[in-house]
Design a protein around this motif. Structure first.
Motif, PDB file in Angstrom:
ATOM      1  N   GLN A   4     -92.530  20.176   4.923  1.00 60.86           N
ATOM      2  CA  GLN A   4     -92.721  21.019   3.733  1.00 60.86           C
ATOM      3  C   GLN A   4     -93.917  20.541   2.918  1.00 60.86           C
ATOM      4  O   GLN A   4     -94.754  21.342   2.494  1.00 60.86           O
ATOM      5  CB  GLN A   4     -91.473  20.956   2.865  1.00 60.86           C
ATOM      6  N   GLY A   8     -97.226  22.616   2.497  1.00 55.30           N
ATOM      7  CA  GLY A   8     -97.481  23.001   1.113  1.00 55.30           C
ATOM      8  C   GLY A   8     -98.796  22.428   0.612  1.00 55.30           C
ATOM      9  O   GLY A   8     -99.566  23.102  -0.080  1.00 55.30           O
ATOM     10  N   ALA A  48     -94.149  27.483   3.024  1.00 53.98           N
ATOM     11  CA  ALA A  48     -93.797  26.080   3.265  1.00 53.98           C
ATOM     12  C   ALA A  48     -92.535  25.707   2.502  1.00 53.98           C
ATOM     13  O   ALA A  48     -91.683  24.969   3.010  1.00 53.98           O
ATOM     14  CB  ALA A  48     -94.960  25.183   2.863  1.00 53.98           C
ATOM     15  N   ILE A  49     -92.398  26.204   1.275  1.00 58.04           N
ATOM     16  CA  ILE A  49     -91.202  25.870   0.494  1.00 58.04           C
ATOM     17  C   ILE A  49     -89.972  26.543   1.099  1.00 58.04           C
ATOM     18  O   ILE A  49     -88.870  25.987   1.070  1.00 58.04           O
ATOM     19  CB  ILE A  49     -91.424  26.278  -0.974  1.00 58.04           C
ATOM     20  N   TYR A  51     -89.434  26.971   4.178  1.00 56.85           N
ATOM     21  CA  TYR A  51     -89.103  26.344   5.473  1.00 56.85           C
ATOM     22  C   TYR A  51     -88.061  25.257   5.264  1.00 56.85           C
ATOM     23  O   TYR A  51     -88.174  24.427   4.366  1.00 56.85           O
ATOM     24  CB  TYR A  51     -90.391  25.762   6.055  1.00 56.85           C
ATOM     25  N   ARG A  52     -87.018  25.276   6.097  1.00 56.47           N
ATOM     26  CA  ARG A  52     -85.911  24.319   5.944  1.00 56.47           C
ATOM     27  C   ARG A  52     -85.701  23.500   7.196  1.00 56.47           C
ATOM     28  O   ARG A  52     -84.566  23.181   7.541  1.00 56.47           O
ATOM     29  CB  ARG A  52     -84.620  25.099   5.648  1.00 56.47           C
ATOM     30  N   PRO A  58     -84.706  29.677   7.478  1.00 61.18           N
ATOM     31  CA  PRO A  58     -85.517  29.603   6.264  1.00 61.18           C
ATOM     32  C   PRO A  58     -85.000  30.544   5.180  1.00 61.18           C
ATOM     33  O   PRO A  58     -84.194  31.434   5.445  1.00 61.18           O
ATOM     34  CB  PRO A  58     -86.900  30.019   6.750  1.00 61.18           C
TER      35      PRO A  58
ATOM     36  N   LEU B  50     -93.723  28.139  11.077  1.00 64.37           N
ATOM     37  CA  LEU B  50     -92.812  27.850   9.968  1.00 64.37           C
ATOM     38  C   LEU B  50     -91.614  28.801   9.951  1.00 64.37           C
ATOM     39  O   LEU B  50     -90.983  28.965   8.915  1.00 64.37           O
ATOM     40  CB  LEU B  50     -93.564  27.930   8.635  1.00 64.37           C
TER      41      LEU B  50
ATOM     42  N   LEU C  28     -90.425  18.578  -4.495  1.00 68.78           N
ATOM     43  CA  LEU C  28     -89.693  18.441  -3.233  1.00 68.78           C
ATOM     44  C   LEU C  28     -88.790  17.216  -3.247  1.00 68.78           C
ATOM     45  O   LEU C  28     -87.784  17.181  -2.539  1.00 68.78           O
ATOM     46  CB  LEU C  28     -90.688  18.336  -2.074  1.00 68.78           C
TER      47      LEU C  28
END
Lengths: 151, 93, 233
Positions: A4, A8, A48-49, A51-52, A58, B50, C28
């Motif tokens: 991430q 990011g 990107a945020i 994405y898990r 996601p 992603l 994060l």
């Protein structure tokens, strides 16, 4: 987590790069490309945020927001390009009209020879003479001492 | 295996940023637009990685495709304009 | 001087990027609070579609998509208000024409597939509409001045079709007591498909018309592309 941050961070770099290009370059098309790259960077941060990792699905909410953003960005791009073309047309027709009146007025006197480096002779108004406009034929008393001084 | 994946990610992102840099730094409009299309397609590839295939499809089709087509037409017009201005500059005067 | 300015701006923006990177890192590192993703996936069966992105776009945040279609329409109206469309490109040669004859139907077919598959797999109205738009762009580039679009009145109707059907469905649901764009249980799938089909056609026509770049049906601009200019001179 680290993926991430990695992705990011790349999005943030793209955003900064696009913003820099937008501020530095002058041509409209380059500015437009710069805005689109900066927007791509913002979208990239969103994705990107969302994405898990490779196991969890996601987050679909940022995905939907980005989809909306892509469509809005393209419609804004299309509108900007149409405005730009209209502007060019207006400039061109103004230049043509000016060129016609200039040549009509110059046909009575001897037309001054243009230097080949001068690509758009009609972007300035005819009274605004710069030293580059003056060829030896122009060095008459009228051009050296214009009746209406300005500047 | 994770280091291999990390390496893959790094190559993907480095290519993306190099494409963006090349797009931003190229002064010729047609070249810049073509590089922008390549950048958009690569961005779509990264988004597929992603796990965002919907957005990857949309970016490839709308962002890179339609946006690129619109900008290419504008770049072509700009090139014609330059040619016309350079070509008949003496004819106009 | 200009180079110095570019360098200064570069340094400032690098600092900004560093700040943003730090903010991203700090965000994060935090424990993620309640997320919308769990909520969205928990009630996915009730939305009528199984693709979560389509569910967000056309069910949870349907008003968002309605406004997006309105933005697309507004952009096209802006383009149309700037004058007539420029002249098209010259006719393509036989090889390209044969290729176009194949590609355009295939693009339309793929668009229909993407529209249908968007309910349960990657795809949806925007991707399908973009494929229709791509078909229009290819037609325009191969020398069809109208890019395959119908005449002006039909084009105007098609362009408002997406936002129109969306708003009519929402208004009808509101009138029948469900709330704006709150689908009645069991009928969400067909209502979403109806909205998406209309939106696909509207997006395709809008993107193509935006590429054509001017008001339809009023002849060609006197000073559009480089080709028409060189002919004039």
């Amino acid at each position: 987590m680290s993926a991430q941050f990695l992705y990011g961070g790349a999005g943030i770099l793209l955003f900064a790069l696009g913003l820099w290009s937008l501020l530095v370059h002058e041509a409209l098309l380059r500015k437009l490309i710069a805005i689109n790259i900066a927007g791509g960077g913002v979208f990239h941060v969103f994705i990107a945020i969302a994405y898990r990792g490779d196991t969890a699905p996601p987050d679909p909410v940022p995905h939907a927001l980005v989809l909306t953003g892509i469509v809005v960005a393209v419609s804004a791009t299309a509108l900007v390009l149409a405005l730009h073309r209209r502007l060019e047309q207006a400039e061109e027709s103004a230049a043509d009209a000016e060129g016609r009146s200039e040549s009509a007025s110059a046909s009575s006197a001897a037309p001054p020879p243009r230097t080949p480096t001068e690509r758009t002779p009609t972007e300035r108004t005819p009274t605004e003479l710069t030293p580059a406009d003056l060829t030896p034929a122009d060095l008459t008393p009228e051009t050296l001492h214009p009746e209406t001084p300005h500047g | 295996m994770p280091t291999l994946l990390l390496l893959f990610d790094l190559v993907l992102l480095a290519t993306l940023i190099v494409l963006a840099l090349a797009t931003v730094l190229s002064p010729e409009p047609r070249r810049a637009v073509m590089l922008f299309i390549a950048f958009g397609l690569w961005l779509a590839l990264v988004w597929a990685r992603l796990r965002a295939p919907d957005i990857a499809l949309a970016e490839a089709a709308i962002g890179a495709g339609m946006g690129g087509a619109l900008m290419l037409a504008a770049a072509r017009r700009a090139a014609h304009r330059d040619e016309a201005a350079g070509g008949d500059g003496d004819k106009r005067a | 001087m200009k180079r110095d300015l570019a360098l200064l701006l570069g340094i400032l923006l690098a600092l900004l990027a560093a700040l943003l990177l730090w903010a991203l890192h700090a965000t994060l590192a935090l424990e993620p609070g309640p997320r919308l993703a769990e909520l969205a996936s928990a009630r996915l069966e009730e939305t009528g579609v199984s693709n979560p992105v389509t569910a967000v776009l056309l069910n949870y945040r349907a008003y968002d998509t309605l406004l997006e279609l309105a933005v697309l329409l507004a952009a096209l109206l802006g383009i149309w208000s700037l004058g007539p469309a420029p002249a098209g490109y010259q006719r393509s040669g036989p090889a390209l024409a044969a290729l176009v004859d194949w590609i355009v139907p295939l693009a339309i077919l793929a668009g229909g597939y993407l529209l249908w598959v968007g309910g349960h797999a990657p795809g949806g109205a925007f991707q399908a509409g973009a494929l229709l738009g791509a078909a229009g762009v290819i037609l325009r580039l191969s020398g069809e001045p109208s890019a395959g679009l119908p005449g002006e009145p039909a084009q105007r109707w098609l362009v408002v079709l997406g936002a129109g059907v969306f708003a009519v469905v929402g208004g009808g649901l509101l009138a029948s007591g469900f709330g704006f764009l709150t689908y009645p249980p069991g009928q969400a799938k067909w209502l979403i498909l109806l909205i998406e089909s209309a939106a696909t056609v509207a997006i395709g026509v809008t993107l193509t018309a935006a590429y054509v770049g001017g008001r339809p049906g009023s002849g060609t601009a006197h000073n559009g592309t480089g080709q028409s200019r060189t002919v004039q001179r």
